[in-house]
Structures are given as structure tokens and as C-alpha cells.
Design a protein around this motif. Structure first.
Motif, PDB file in Angstrom:
ATOM      1  N   GLY A 197      14.075  22.505  16.046  1.00 44.88           N
ATOM      2  CA  GLY A 197      13.657  21.411  16.919  1.00 44.88           C
ATOM      3  C   GLY A 197      12.756  21.825  18.069  1.00 44.88           C
ATOM      4  O   GLY A 197      12.400  20.991  18.909  1.00 44.88           O
ATOM      5  N   TYR A 198      12.345  23.085  18.099  1.00 46.23           N
ATOM      6  CA  TYR A 198      11.506  23.552  19.204  1.00 46.23           C
ATOM      7  C   TYR A 198      10.122  22.901  19.197  1.00 46.23           C
ATOM      8  O   TYR A 198       9.566  22.606  20.248  1.00 46.23           O
ATOM      9  N   ALA A 199       9.561  22.700  18.005  1.00 42.98           N
ATOM     10  CA  ALA A 199       8.217  22.115  17.931  1.00 42.98           C
ATOM     11  C   ALA A 199       8.218  20.699  18.508  1.00 42.98           C
ATOM     12  O   ALA A 199       7.351  20.356  19.316  1.00 42.98           O
ATOM     13  N   THR A 200       9.190  19.900  18.102  1.00 38.12           N
ATOM     14  CA  THR A 200       9.274  18.530  18.625  1.00 38.12           C
ATOM     15  C   THR A 200       9.469  18.545  20.135  1.00 38.12           C
ATOM     16  O   THR A 200       8.812  17.786  20.866  1.00 38.12           O
ATOM     17  N   GLU A 201      10.331  19.425  20.609  1.00 31.98           N
ATOM     18  CA  GLU A 201      10.604  19.519  22.051  1.00 31.98           C
ATOM     19  C   GLU A 201       9.339  19.922  22.817  1.00 31.98           C
ATOM     20  O   GLU A 201       9.020  19.341  23.863  1.00 31.98           O
ATOM     21  N   ALA A 202       8.595  20.881  22.283  1.00 31.05           N
ATOM     22  CA  ALA A 202       7.390  21.362  22.966  1.00 31.05           C
ATOM     23  C   ALA A 202       6.279  20.316  22.945  1.00 31.05           C
ATOM     24  O   ALA A 202       5.646  20.060  23.977  1.00 31.05           O
ATOM     25  N   ILE A 203       6.019  19.716  21.788  1.00 30.61           N
ATOM     26  CA  ILE A 203       4.937  18.732  21.692  1.00 30.61           C
ATOM     27  C   ILE A 203       5.280  17.488  22.519  1.00 30.61           C
ATOM     28  O   ILE A 203       4.404  16.892  23.156  1.00 30.61           O
ATOM     29  N   THR A 204       6.548  17.104  22.560  1.00 25.29           N
ATOM     30  CA  THR A 204       6.970  15.990  23.414  1.00 25.29           C
ATOM     31  C   THR A 204       6.665  16.297  24.877  1.00 25.29           C
ATOM     32  O   THR A 204       6.152  15.444  25.614  1.00 25.29           O
ATOM     33  N   ALA A 205       6.957  17.528  25.298  1.00 24.68           N
ATOM     34  CA  ALA A 205       6.695  17.930  26.690  1.00 24.68           C
ATOM     35  C   ALA A 205       5.194  17.950  26.974  1.00 24.68           C
ATOM     36  O   ALA A 205       4.757  17.496  28.049  1.00 24.68           O
ATOM     37  N   LEU A 206       4.396  18.445  26.037  1.00 20.68           N
ATOM     38  CA  LEU A 206       2.945  18.468  26.238  1.00 20.68           C
ATOM     39  C   LEU A 206       2.379  17.052  26.276  1.00 20.68           C
ATOM     40  O   LEU A 206       1.480  16.757  27.063  1.00 20.68           O
ATOM     41  N   LYS A 207       2.919  16.169  25.440  1.00 19.33           N
ATOM     42  CA  LYS A 207       2.451  14.785  25.465  1.00 19.33           C
ATOM     43  C   LYS A 207       2.798  14.136  26.806  1.00 19.33           C
ATOM     44  O   LYS A 207       1.980  13.416  27.376  1.00 19.33           O
ATOM     45  N   SER A 208       3.970  14.391  27.314  1.00 23.29           N
ATOM     46  CA  SER A 208       4.343  13.854  28.639  1.00 23.29           C
ATOM     47  C   SER A 208       3.391  14.375  29.708  1.00 23.29           C
ATOM     48  O   SER A 208       2.962  13.624  30.581  1.00 23.29           O
ATOM     49  N   TRP A 209       3.061  15.676  29.633  1.00 24.78           N
ATOM     50  CA  TRP A 209       2.102  16.250  30.579  1.00 24.78           C
ATOM     51  C   TRP A 209       0.759  15.525  30.449  1.00 24.78           C
ATOM     52  O   TRP A 209       0.138  15.159  31.447  1.00 24.78           O
ATOM     53  N   ALA A 210       0.314  15.331  29.212  1.00 25.17           N
ATOM     54  CA  ALA A 210      -0.966  14.655  28.976  1.00 25.17           C
ATOM     55  C   ALA A 210      -0.936  13.223  29.509  1.00 25.17           C
ATOM     56  O   ALA A 210      -1.897  12.769  30.144  1.00 25.17           O
ATOM     57  N   LYS A 231       7.804  11.514  14.877  1.00 18.96           N
ATOM     58  CA  LYS A 231       8.827  11.287  15.914  1.00 18.96           C
ATOM     59  C   LYS A 231       8.203  10.827  17.226  1.00 18.96           C
ATOM     60  O   LYS A 231       8.859  10.160  18.025  1.00 18.96           O
ATOM     61  N   LEU A 232       6.938  11.197  17.449  1.00 15.14           N
ATOM     62  CA  LEU A 232       6.242  10.802  18.672  1.00 15.14           C
ATOM     63  C   LEU A 232       5.405   9.533  18.485  1.00 15.14           C
ATOM     64  O   LEU A 232       4.577   9.201  19.330  1.00 15.14           O
ATOM     65  N   GLY A 233       5.639   8.830  17.376  1.00 12.85           N
ATOM     66  CA  GLY A 233       4.916   7.584  17.134  1.00 12.85           C
ATOM     67  C   GLY A 233       3.568   7.770  16.490  1.00 12.85           C
ATOM     68  O   GLY A 233       2.767   6.828  16.428  1.00 12.85           O
ATOM     69  N   GLY A 234       3.276   8.977  16.001  1.00 15.76           N
ATOM     70  CA  GLY A 234       1.988   9.239  15.373  1.00 15.76           C
ATOM     71  C   GLY A 234       1.851   8.546  14.033  1.00 15.76           C
ATOM     72  O   GLY A 234       2.812   8.430  13.275  1.00 15.76           O
ATOM     73  N   LYS A 235       0.652   8.071  13.762  1.00 18.09           N
ATOM     74  CA  LYS A 235       0.312   7.436  12.483  1.00 18.09           C
ATOM     75  C   LYS A 235      -0.888   8.172  11.892  1.00 18.09           C
ATOM     76  O   LYS A 235      -1.807   8.551  12.620  1.00 18.09           O
ATOM     77  N   ILE A 236      -0.901   8.321  10.572  1.00 16.91           N
ATOM     78  CA  ILE A 236      -2.024   8.978   9.905  1.00 16.91           C
ATOM     79  C   ILE A 236      -3.260   8.090  10.030  1.00 16.91           C
ATOM     80  O   ILE A 236      -3.231   6.915   9.687  1.00 16.91           O
ATOM     81  N   ALA A 237      -4.336   8.675  10.550  1.00 20.39           N
ATOM     82  CA  ALA A 237      -5.580   7.933  10.749  1.00 20.39           C
ATOM     83  C   ALA A 237      -6.702   8.448   9.852  1.00 20.39           C
ATOM     84  O   ALA A 237      -7.618   7.709   9.528  1.00 20.39           O
ATOM     85  N   GLU A 238      -6.630   9.729   9.482  1.00 15.31           N
ATOM     86  CA  GLU A 238      -7.672  10.334   8.653  1.00 15.31           C
ATOM     87  C   GLU A 238      -7.050  11.350   7.719  1.00 15.31           C
ATOM     88  O   GLU A 238      -6.012  11.935   8.028  1.00 15.31           O
ATOM     89  N   GLU A 239      -7.726  11.568   6.593  1.00 18.53           N
ATOM     90  CA  GLU A 239      -7.342  12.627   5.665  1.00 18.53           C
ATOM     91  C   GLU A 239      -8.623  13.327   5.247  1.00 18.53           C
ATOM     92  O   GLU A 239      -9.619  12.670   4.954  1.00 18.53           O
ATOM     93  N   TYR A 240      -8.612  14.663   5.241  1.00 19.30           N
ATOM     94  CA  TYR A 240      -9.807  15.413   4.889  1.00 19.30           C
ATOM     95  C   TYR A 240      -9.443  16.838   4.501  1.00 19.30           C
ATOM     96  O   TYR A 240      -8.335  17.302   4.787  1.00 19.30           O
ATOM     97  N   GLU A 241     -10.380  17.506   3.868  1.00 18.68           N
ATOM     98  CA  GLU A 241     -10.216  18.921   3.560  1.00 18.68           C
ATOM     99  C   GLU A 241     -10.917  19.726   4.635  1.00 18.68           C
ATOM    100  O   GLU A 241     -11.942  19.292   5.177  1.00 18.68           O
ATOM    101  N   HIS A 242     -10.341  20.880   4.944  1.00 19.39           N
ATOM    102  CA  HIS A 242     -10.902  21.729   5.995  1.00 19.39           C
ATOM    103  C   HIS A 242     -10.676  23.179   5.594  1.00 19.39           C
ATOM    104  O   HIS A 242      -9.552  23.562   5.279  1.00 19.39           O
ATOM    105  N   ASN A 243     -11.718  23.987   5.600  1.00 14.81           N
ATOM    106  CA  ASN A 243     -11.563  25.418   5.317  1.00 14.81           C
ATOM    107  C   ASN A 243     -11.054  26.120   6.560  1.00 14.81           C
ATOM    108  O   ASN A 243     -11.629  25.968   7.634  1.00 14.81           O
ATOM    109  N   ASN A 244      -9.968  26.893   6.409  1.00 18.56           N
ATOM    110  CA  ASN A 244      -9.486  27.646   7.564  1.00 18.56           C
ATOM    111  C   ASN A 244     -10.176  29.004   7.631  1.00 18.56           C
ATOM    112  O   ASN A 244     -10.965  29.352   6.755  1.00 18.56           O
ATOM    113  N   LEU A 245      -9.886  29.748   8.684  1.00 20.84           N
ATOM    114  CA  LEU A 245     -10.571  31.030   8.901  1.00 20.84           C
ATOM    115  C   LEU A 245     -10.166  32.108   7.900  1.00 20.84           C
ATOM    116  O   LEU A 245     -10.820  33.138   7.811  1.00 20.84           O
ATOM    117  N   SER A 246      -9.093  31.853   7.135  1.00 24.31           N
ATOM    118  CA  SER A 246      -8.704  32.788   6.077  1.00 24.31           C
ATOM    119  C   SER A 246      -9.349  32.418   4.749  1.00 24.31           C
ATOM    120  O   SER A 246      -9.110  33.057   3.732  1.00 24.31           O
TER     121      SER A 246
END
Length: 174
Positions: free
Chosen positions: A106-119, A145-160
Motif C-alpha cells: 500500500g505504499y504506492a497508494t499512500e505516496a501518490i495520495t500524498a503527492l496529489k494532496s500536495w499538488a 483509488k484516486l478517482g483516475g479514469k483512462i483517457a488515452e491508450e498508446y504504445e511507448h518505447n522505453n529506454l531499455s
């Protein structure tokens, strides 16, 4: 904008500005496995990690990004990194990575929730963009969990050189 001496506390976490103090932790934990679903690639040498940290601090000074390390509040154990990019725009982008032993707690949810509150308190934005690979269901749940909805879908090459199948969530400002 983004302070170079930021500290955000949650129930279990301390999010504080990235610094060279954590270069060994980041270098050791930002592995090929951890970067499977990320744009970034693992550093080959410690100087790559130092460069990333110094660039992050420079971008923060310019008011473009906010990059933090995640620590356990009680023990100060390093857990990973997170941040908000493009904080000077209407559509900032957030993301996170955690070391393997910190997954599924649950650390990711806790951290992103805190960053969203900061934002919400500090930024003039319409929504946060949260791009995740379609196969990364744990990160998708964080956005949802933060109310996000999918708005776009795409392919993206990563640095690997891997193709990511991205679903980009939009998390509205409160």
C-alpha cells in the motif's frame, strides 16, 4: 513552486526531496525487474544515478518537477522514488517506483495520495496524468483509488527498448 527542502508525512511514510544521500539505495534498487513497466532504464554505473539525482534537483530549481524519495517514517528505510513532472503546466504527470521488498504493502497508494494532496494545495492544474503499462495492474489500482479514469491508450518505447502498452489515467484536481 517545488521547494528543494520538501518533506511530506503520511501515516507510514516520509516523502522528501531527492538527494545524493540516497544514490547508493537508488542505484541498488532501481533494477531491470523494477523498470519492467517504466520509461526509465536501470543505471549501469553509480555516476548514472548521480546524474539522475543532479538533473532532478536542477529541474526542481527551475520549477518543472518535484522528485522525492520515499522513506519509512519510523525507520527511515529507503523504499523508492516518486514525483510529479511538468508541475508548471495544467496537466502534470505523476509516477512512482518502489523497491521489490516494498511491493504490495500500500505504499504506492499512500505516496501518490500524498503527492496529489500536495499538488491540490500548491499547483494550478486541471488533472494529473498517470501513465502505466496495461500489464501493471497494481499501478492501475493506485490511479483508480484516486478517482483516475483512462483517457488515452498508446504504445511507448522505453529506454531499455521495450514497447510499453500505456493506459494513461487522468486524476482530477479536488
Amino acid at each position: 513552486m517545488a521547494s528543494l527542502h520538501l518533506a511530506i508525512c503520511t501515516n507510514r511514510l516520509l516523502l522528501q526531496t531527492i538527494s545524493l544521500k540516497y544514490k547508493e539505495d537508488i542505484f541498488r534498487e532501481f533494477t531491470a525487474e523494477i523498470t519492467t513497466y517504466l520509461y526509465a532504464s536501470p543505471p549501469r554505473k553509480i555516476v548514472d544515478t548521480e546524474f539522475f539525482i543532479n538533473q532532478s534537483l536542477l529541474e526542481m530549481e527551475k520549477g518543472k518537477n518535484l522528485i522525492v524519495v520515499l522513506l519509512k517514517k519510523d525507520s527511515q528505510e529507503f523504499l523508492g522514488c516518486s514525483g510529479i513532472h511538468y508541475i508548471n503546466t495544467k496537466y502534470p504527470q505523476t509516477g512512482i517506483w518502489l523497491k521489490k521488498s516494498a511491493h504490495k504493502q500500500g505504499y504506492a497508494t499512500e505516496a501518490i495520495t500524498a503527492l496529489k494532496s500536495w499538488a491540490d494545495e500548491n499547483l494550478d492544474y486541471e488533472y494529473l496524468r498517470y501513465p502505466v503499462d496495461r500489464a501493471n495492474t497494481s499501478s492501475q489500482r493506485v490511479a483508480e483509488k484516486l478517482g483516475g479514469k483512462i483517457a488515452e491508450e498508446y504504445e511507448h518505447n522505453n529506454l531499455s527498448g521495450k514497447i510499453l502498452n500505456v493506459v494513461e489515467y487522468r486524476i482530477p484536481k479536488k
